[in-house]
Design a protein around this motif. Structure first.
Motif, PDB file in Angstrom:
ATOM      1  N   ASP A  43       0.817  -1.217   0.000  1.00 22.25           N
ATOM      2  CA  ASP A  43       0.000   0.000   0.000  1.00 22.25           C
ATOM      3  C   ASP A  43       0.853   1.271   0.000  1.00 22.25           C
ATOM      4  O   ASP A  43       0.342   2.372   0.157  1.00 22.25           O
ATOM      5  CB  ASP A  43      -0.946   0.008   1.209  1.00 22.25           C
ATOM      6  CG  ASP A  43      -0.219   0.014   2.544  1.00 22.25           C
ATOM      7  OD1 ASP A  43       1.031  -0.009   2.558  1.00 22.25           O
ATOM      8  OD2 ASP A  43      -0.907   0.047   3.587  1.00 22.25           O
ATOM      9  N   LYS A  75       2.288   0.850  10.900  1.00 22.83           N
ATOM     10  CA  LYS A  75       2.606   1.944   9.971  1.00 22.83           C
ATOM     11  C   LYS A  75       2.256   3.253  10.674  1.00 22.83           C
ATOM     12  O   LYS A  75       1.083   3.553  10.884  1.00 22.83           O
ATOM     13  CB  LYS A  75       1.803   1.788   8.678  1.00 22.83           C
ATOM     14  CG  LYS A  75       2.038   0.465   7.969  1.00 22.83           C
ATOM     15  CD  LYS A  75       0.965   0.183   6.936  1.00 22.83           C
ATOM     16  CE  LYS A  75       1.103  -1.225   6.372  1.00 22.83           C
ATOM     17  NZ  LYS A  75      -0.027  -1.572   5.470  1.00 22.83           N
ATOM     18  N   ALA A  85      -0.429   7.623  -0.499  1.00 19.63           N
ATOM     19  CA  ALA A  85      -0.898   6.606   0.445  1.00 19.63           C
ATOM     20  C   ALA A  85      -1.256   7.224   1.789  1.00 19.63           C
ATOM     21  O   ALA A  85      -2.252   6.838   2.417  1.00 19.63           O
ATOM     22  CB  ALA A  85       0.171   5.527   0.626  1.00 19.63           C
ATOM     23  N   ALA A 104      -4.584   8.859   1.226  1.00 23.78           N
ATOM     24  CA  ALA A 104      -5.679   7.926   0.957  1.00 23.78           C
ATOM     25  C   ALA A 104      -5.965   7.009   2.139  1.00 23.78           C
ATOM     26  O   ALA A 104      -7.129   6.699   2.429  1.00 23.78           O
ATOM     27  CB  ALA A 104      -5.353   7.090  -0.281  1.00 23.78           C
ATOM     28  N   LYS A 105      -4.919   6.581   2.853  1.00 20.80           N
ATOM     29  CA  LYS A 105      -5.078   5.560   3.885  1.00 20.80           C
ATOM     30  C   LYS A 105      -5.145   6.130   5.297  1.00 20.80           C
ATOM     31  O   LYS A 105      -5.721   5.490   6.192  1.00 20.80           O
ATOM     32  CB  LYS A 105      -3.915   4.556   3.818  1.00 20.80           C
ATOM     33  CG  LYS A 105      -3.711   3.887   2.471  1.00 20.80           C
ATOM     34  CD  LYS A 105      -4.836   2.932   2.138  1.00 20.80           C
ATOM     35  CE  LYS A 105      -4.534   2.191   0.838  1.00 20.80           C
ATOM     36  NZ  LYS A 105      -5.617   1.232   0.494  1.00 20.80           N
ATOM     37  N   MET A 106      -4.564   7.303   5.513  1.00 29.08           N
ATOM     38  CA  MET A 106      -4.431   7.809   6.878  1.00 29.08           C
ATOM     39  C   MET A 106      -5.237   9.076   7.153  1.00 29.08           C
ATOM     40  O   MET A 106      -5.411   9.450   8.310  1.00 29.08           O
ATOM     41  CB  MET A 106      -2.949   8.052   7.210  1.00 29.08           C
ATOM     42  CG  MET A 106      -2.071   6.847   6.941  1.00 29.08           C
ATOM     43  SD  MET A 106      -0.365   6.995   7.562  1.00 29.08           S
ATOM     44  CE  MET A 106      -0.568   6.333   9.229  1.00 29.08           C
ATOM     45  N   TYR A 148      -5.283  13.054  10.673  1.00 30.13           N
ATOM     46  CA  TYR A 148      -4.765  11.781  10.180  1.00 30.13           C
ATOM     47  C   TYR A 148      -4.768  10.763  11.310  1.00 30.13           C
ATOM     48  O   TYR A 148      -4.559  11.108  12.476  1.00 30.13           O
ATOM     49  CB  TYR A 148      -3.317  11.935   9.682  1.00 30.13           C
ATOM     50  CG  TYR A 148      -3.152  12.841   8.495  1.00 30.13           C
ATOM     51  CD1 TYR A 148      -3.060  12.325   7.201  1.00 30.13           C
ATOM     52  CD2 TYR A 148      -3.079  14.224   8.660  1.00 30.13           C
ATOM     53  CE1 TYR A 148      -2.899  13.163   6.101  1.00 30.13           C
ATOM     54  CE2 TYR A 148      -2.924  15.065   7.574  1.00 30.13           C
ATOM     55  CZ  TYR A 148      -2.834  14.529   6.297  1.00 30.13           C
ATOM     56  OH  TYR A 148      -2.674  15.360   5.217  1.00 30.13           O
ATOM     57  N   ILE A 208      -1.557   2.718  11.578  1.00 29.05           N
ATOM     58  CA  ILE A 208      -2.349   1.639  10.985  1.00 29.05           C
ATOM     59  C   ILE A 208      -1.731   0.327  11.460  1.00 29.05           C
ATOM     60  O   ILE A 208      -0.526   0.092  11.292  1.00 29.05           O
ATOM     61  CB  ILE A 208      -2.355   1.699   9.455  1.00 29.05           C
ATOM     62  CG1 ILE A 208      -2.977   3.011   8.978  1.00 29.05           C
ATOM     63  CG2 ILE A 208      -3.114   0.511   8.875  1.00 29.05           C
ATOM     64  CD1 ILE A 208      -2.961   3.185   7.467  1.00 29.05           C
ATOM     65  N   GLY A 212      -4.887  -3.772   8.509  1.00 22.42           N
ATOM     66  CA  GLY A 212      -5.425  -2.475   8.115  1.00 22.42           C
ATOM     67  C   GLY A 212      -6.222  -1.757   9.171  1.00 22.42           C
ATOM     68  O   GLY A 212      -6.937  -0.791   8.852  1.00 22.42           O
ATOM     69  N   ARG A 257      -7.208   0.882  11.513  1.00 24.22           N
ATOM     70  CA  ARG A 257      -6.807   2.281  11.613  1.00 24.22           C
ATOM     71  C   ARG A 257      -7.232   2.870  12.951  1.00 24.22           C
ATOM     72  O   ARG A 257      -8.349   2.658  13.397  1.00 24.22           O
ATOM     73  CB  ARG A 257      -7.436   3.120  10.490  1.00 24.22           C
ATOM     74  CG  ARG A 257      -7.082   2.661   9.104  1.00 24.22           C
ATOM     75  CD  ARG A 257      -7.316   3.753   8.071  1.00 24.22           C
ATOM     76  NE  ARG A 257      -8.621   4.386   8.180  1.00 24.22           N
ATOM     77  CZ  ARG A 257      -8.956   5.503   7.524  1.00 24.22           C
ATOM     78  NH1 ARG A 257      -8.080   6.098   6.741  1.00 24.22           N
ATOM     79  NH2 ARG A 257     -10.163   6.011   7.644  1.00 24.22           N
TER      80      ARG A 257
END
Length: 334
Positions: free
Chosen positions: A142, A154, A196, A199-201, A207, A211, A215, A217
């Protein structure tokens, strides 16, 4: 502030060992933590102060690259304990492989930016490539990095620093090594990490600070100072969000709503890290910067730098003062 710059530069150097390492003076247990050493020397390198001493640290770090380390990663450096007559004993571990490597490459960029020391870079490209590899050793599908091979989390802070490290190494490859293909590869990787993170955080107004496996969060708890609230400033500090954009203003505004009096907390018993000061300087929050620095001078510097203030705090202080005095150019860290 010019007096503070000179005094703090000298104090940072007082934490450096003859071999080049910079010590973090934990109470009762001084230790060499490369991540904190990098932040300590950011300020000296950005101002072009005592660059021979900065280079001595760069040499110390590269001389201790693991090939590979206990986690199977090549290009990392362990933390070190100090024993006896200053003996440096490896701890055979580190807090993170991604951030240690990324912040080292940013330090190299800062050093070259003020020294123009092309010869040092030409002598050390093979080792620098190993450090860049260590930064990316835990990169996942990712496009986010794990903190360490055995610590599968992450972190927002780490990935922001990886973004900055990738950008800085790409710049060095383009400007000094004249390797357009390699520079483009690292620049592209930086773009993917930034995408990323967004989009992910990204979550409502901020934010997620981390993670976890599968996945999972964590939404930010703004009332929890570390890592949640402090991590929200790292996209500003490292350039993941662009200074002057609405995203940066909203992020800093949300921080101020939760910590409106952070600038009054510059005393040992209730200390706010200078990373917040640096973010404030980048956001041109000049009044709070002045208030914090005045409190820091009175309650920390004049009292002999009591813990939890340490060399890394002083290094970021110098960066913040530079941003305050020279104005933000839109580029973070320098």
């Amino acid at each position: 502030m010019e007096t503070i710059i000179r005094q703090e530069a000298e104090w940072i150097l007082s934490q450096q060992l003859p071999g080049g390492a910079v010590v973090t003076a934990y109470p009762g247990q001084p230790k060499i933590v490369p991540y904190f050493a990098h932040l300590a020397l950011y300020g000296l390198a950005a101002w072009g102060l005592n660059l021979s001493r900065v280079r001595a640290y760069l040499d110390w770090y590269l001389a201790r690259l693991e090939r590979p380390d206990r986690y199977g990663v090549t290009g990392t450096v362990y933390d070190y304990h100090l024993e006896g007559e200053g003996a440096e004993i490896p701890a055979y571990t580190y807090d993170s492989s991604d951030s240690y490597a990324a912040t080292f490459l940013t330090l190299v960029r800062l050093y070259y930016g003020t020294s123009g020391d092309r010869a040092w870079l030409e002598d050390h490209w093979p080792e620098l490539d190993l450090v860049a590899g260590a930064m990316l050793a835990t990169l996942q599908r990712d496009n986010l990095t794990l903190a360490r091979p055995d610590w599968r989390v992450k972190y927002l802070m780490d990935n922001c620093e990886v973004y900055r490290g990738l950008k800085d190494y790409a710049w060095l490859l383009a400007q000094v090594r004249r390797s357009a293909g390699e520079a483009e590869r690292y620049e592209a990787l930086a773009g993917k990490v930034r995408e990323a993170i967004e989009a992910k955080m990204r979550v409502n107004g901020g934010y997620c600070p981390a993670i976890y496996r599968a996945g999972l969060r964590r939404r930010p708890n703004w009332k929890k100072w570390y890592p949640d609230a402090l991590a929200q400033l790292f996209p500003i500090i490292t350039g993941v969000v662009t200074l002057g954009d609405d995203a940066a203003r909203r992020l800093y505004g949300n921080f101020l709503r939760n910590y409106p009096h952070w600038h009054r907390q510059a005393q040992p018993e209730n200390f706010t890290t200078t990373l917040v000061l640096y973010a404030a300087a980048l956001m041109e929050d000049r009044w709070r910067v002045r208030q914090y620095v005045a409190g820091l001078e009175e309650n920390i510097i004049a009292r002999g730098h009591p813990w939890p203030y340490h060399a890394a705090e002083a290094g970021i202080l110098l960066l913040a003062i530079k941003a305050y005095l020279t104005g933000s150019s839109g580029e973070q860290w320098y």
